[in-house]
Design an enzyme around this catalytic site. Structure first.
Site, PDB file in Angstrom:
ATOM      1  N   ASP A  76      39.616  36.474  39.820  1.00 23.56           N
ATOM      2  CA  ASP A  76      39.897  37.877  40.129  1.00 23.56           C
ATOM      3  C   ASP A  76      38.896  38.774  39.394  1.00 23.56           C
ATOM      4  O   ASP A  76      38.836  38.786  38.163  1.00 23.56           O
ATOM      5  CB  ASP A  76      41.328  38.220  39.695  1.00 23.56           C
ATOM      6  CG  ASP A  76      41.812  39.561  40.229  1.00 23.56           C
ATOM      7  OD1 ASP A  76      40.978  40.456  40.454  1.00 23.56           O
ATOM      8  OD2 ASP A  76      43.039  39.702  40.411  1.00 23.56           O
ATOM      9  N   GLY A 114      40.624  35.015  44.384  1.00 23.04           N
ATOM     10  CA  GLY A 114      40.314  36.332  43.866  1.00 23.04           C
ATOM     11  C   GLY A 114      41.560  37.170  43.640  1.00 23.04           C
ATOM     12  O   GLY A 114      42.526  36.729  43.019  1.00 23.04           O
ATOM     13  N   HIS A 115      41.562  38.379  44.215  1.00 27.58           N
ATOM     14  CA  HIS A 115      42.598  39.370  43.923  1.00 27.58           C
ATOM     15  C   HIS A 115      43.750  39.344  44.923  1.00 27.58           C
ATOM     16  O   HIS A 115      44.673  40.145  44.826  1.00 27.58           O
ATOM     17  CB  HIS A 115      41.945  40.761  43.923  1.00 27.58           C
ATOM     18  CG  HIS A 115      42.799  41.849  43.355  1.00 27.58           C
ATOM     19  ND1 HIS A 115      43.374  41.795  42.087  1.00 27.58           N
ATOM     20  CD2 HIS A 115      43.175  43.059  43.870  1.00 27.58           C
ATOM     21  CE1 HIS A 115      44.053  42.889  41.860  1.00 27.58           C
ATOM     22  NE2 HIS A 115      43.959  43.677  42.921  1.00 27.58           N
ATOM     23  N   TRP A 116      43.722  38.432  45.889  1.00 27.74           N
ATOM     24  CA  TRP A 116      44.646  38.484  47.014  1.00 27.74           C
ATOM     25  C   TRP A 116      45.334  37.138  47.198  1.00 27.74           C
ATOM     26  O   TRP A 116      45.192  36.497  48.228  1.00 27.74           O
ATOM     27  CB  TRP A 116      43.869  38.866  48.277  1.00 27.74           C
ATOM     28  CG  TRP A 116      44.470  39.964  49.072  1.00 27.74           C
ATOM     29  CD1 TRP A 116      45.519  40.770  48.743  1.00 27.74           C
ATOM     30  CD2 TRP A 116      44.028  40.398  50.368  1.00 27.74           C
ATOM     31  NE1 TRP A 116      45.766  41.682  49.744  1.00 27.74           N
ATOM     32  CE2 TRP A 116      44.862  41.478  50.752  1.00 27.74           C
ATOM     33  CE3 TRP A 116      43.015  39.982  51.234  1.00 27.74           C
ATOM     34  CZ2 TRP A 116      44.712  42.140  51.961  1.00 27.74           C
ATOM     35  CZ3 TRP A 116      42.871  40.656  52.433  1.00 27.74           C
ATOM     36  CH2 TRP A 116      43.703  41.722  52.790  1.00 27.74           C
ATOM     37  N   PHE A 174      36.332  40.665  46.482  1.00 25.27           N
ATOM     38  CA  PHE A 174      37.783  40.850  46.509  1.00 25.27           C
ATOM     39  C   PHE A 174      38.488  39.513  46.651  1.00 25.27           C
ATOM     40  O   PHE A 174      39.511  39.264  46.008  1.00 25.27           O
ATOM     41  CB  PHE A 174      38.145  41.776  47.672  1.00 25.27           C
ATOM     42  CG  PHE A 174      39.572  42.250  47.656  1.00 25.27           C
ATOM     43  CD1 PHE A 174      39.966  43.266  46.808  1.00 25.27           C
ATOM     44  CD2 PHE A 174      40.514  41.690  48.500  1.00 25.27           C
ATOM     45  CE1 PHE A 174      41.279  43.717  46.799  1.00 25.27           C
ATOM     46  CE2 PHE A 174      41.826  42.130  48.491  1.00 25.27           C
ATOM     47  CZ  PHE A 174      42.206  43.147  47.639  1.00 25.27           C
TER      48      PHE A 174
END
Length: 289
Positions: free
Chosen positions: A241, A268-270, A179
């Protein structure tokens, strides 16, 4: 550590969804002076997600810049009521709920910040009620359609759905290991707290899996309508990501008429969590200028 606490800023309001005729008790955190221009922060769809969990590294900076921050937990997440399963678009449903919360708080217009599912909600809310939206910041989402190069569902989404079905510490570790780019800050104690939050609201977990079974495409592609989004948009994406690859962001960039895009390496995604200080500076500059 935030100067504010989740508990001290916690609020609820009851809203009605005109499309389904159902009412929901919606939780939100309200931070900053009521007379300040509002910034609505919308969370993603990860199991156990909430506005506070997604944005606790960003609240102080935005409030210190003179804004009022609203963290809205859409139904099915955080302390809000469970989502009642149907076959409609989750993004459109979320947008209707957010608009109703703004109505309840007598807020005519706000800036929007959305991560993943929250970014999809930003797009849906603008397309439904453009007069309610100022500027938009979207990270790792926005309904630009599937990746051209990665499999669908992606590696990350598969792990996310596995956590919804089996919310164990091991499954959360597997999901969070991809993540974020560097999961070393995610201690076992922190991850166990996330598991505990999930298990405390098993209704949220169960309703997600039921709604996914009823409608596998929870977030449809708004690609054909992106040209309608006239608001200034800042897209922020992690190069690494593995949930929504950055070429999805390139599709958004190509079709949103007033967009700019920033790609973060080792991310990543955050974005708002992994690069919080830079994220905060860039967002505040974008909102002010």
């Amino acid at each position: 550590m935030s100067a504010y606490t989740e508990q001290s800023t916690s609020q609820f309001c009851t809203v009605s969804d005109a499309t389904t005729g159902l009412s929901y008790n919606v939780h939100y955190n309200d931070v900053g002076a009521k007379e300040s221009y509002p910034v609505v922060m919308l969370h993603g769809s990860g199991p156990g997600a909430s506005g506070w969990a997604n944005y606790h590294r960003n609240i102080d900076a935005v409030v210190a810049a003179g804004y009022r921050v609203l963290l809205i937990d859409v139904p099915g997440f955080g302390k809000s009521d469970a989502y009642v399963n149907d076959k409609g678009s989750r993004a459109d449903f979320n947008a209707r709920i957010v608009r109703q919360v703004l109505d309840a708080l007598s807020i005519e217009k706000a800036h929007l910040i959305g991560n993943s599912m929250g970014a999809h909600t930003c797009t849906a809310l603008y397309l439904d009620s453009p007069e309610r939206v100022g500027k938009i910041v979207m990270m790792g989402g926005g309904t630009g359609g599937p990746s051209m190069f990665g499999p669908v569902p992606t590696e990350g989404i598969k792990l996310l759905n596995q956590v919804y079905r089996e919310p164990t510490l091991d499954n959360v570790k597997r999901m969070m290991s991809i993540f974020v780019y560097d999961p070393s800050a995610l201690t076992d104690d922190l991850l166990q707290m996330r598991v505990d939050a999930m298990v405390a609201r098993k209704d949220h977990l169960e309703n997600w899996t039921k709604s996914l079974a009823a409608n596998p495409r929870q977030f449809h592609d708004f690609g054909s309508r992106l040209a309608e989004v006239k608001a200034p948009v800042m897209l922020m994406w992690g190069r690494d990501d593995r949930f929504l690859p950055f070429d999805t962001g390139l599709r958004l960039m190509a079709n949103l008429p007033n967009a700019e895009m920033h790609l973060f390496g080792r991310c990543g995604h955050w974005v708002q969590w992994e690069h919080a200080d830079k994220f905060n500076r860039m967002v505040l500059d974008f909102l002010a200028n």
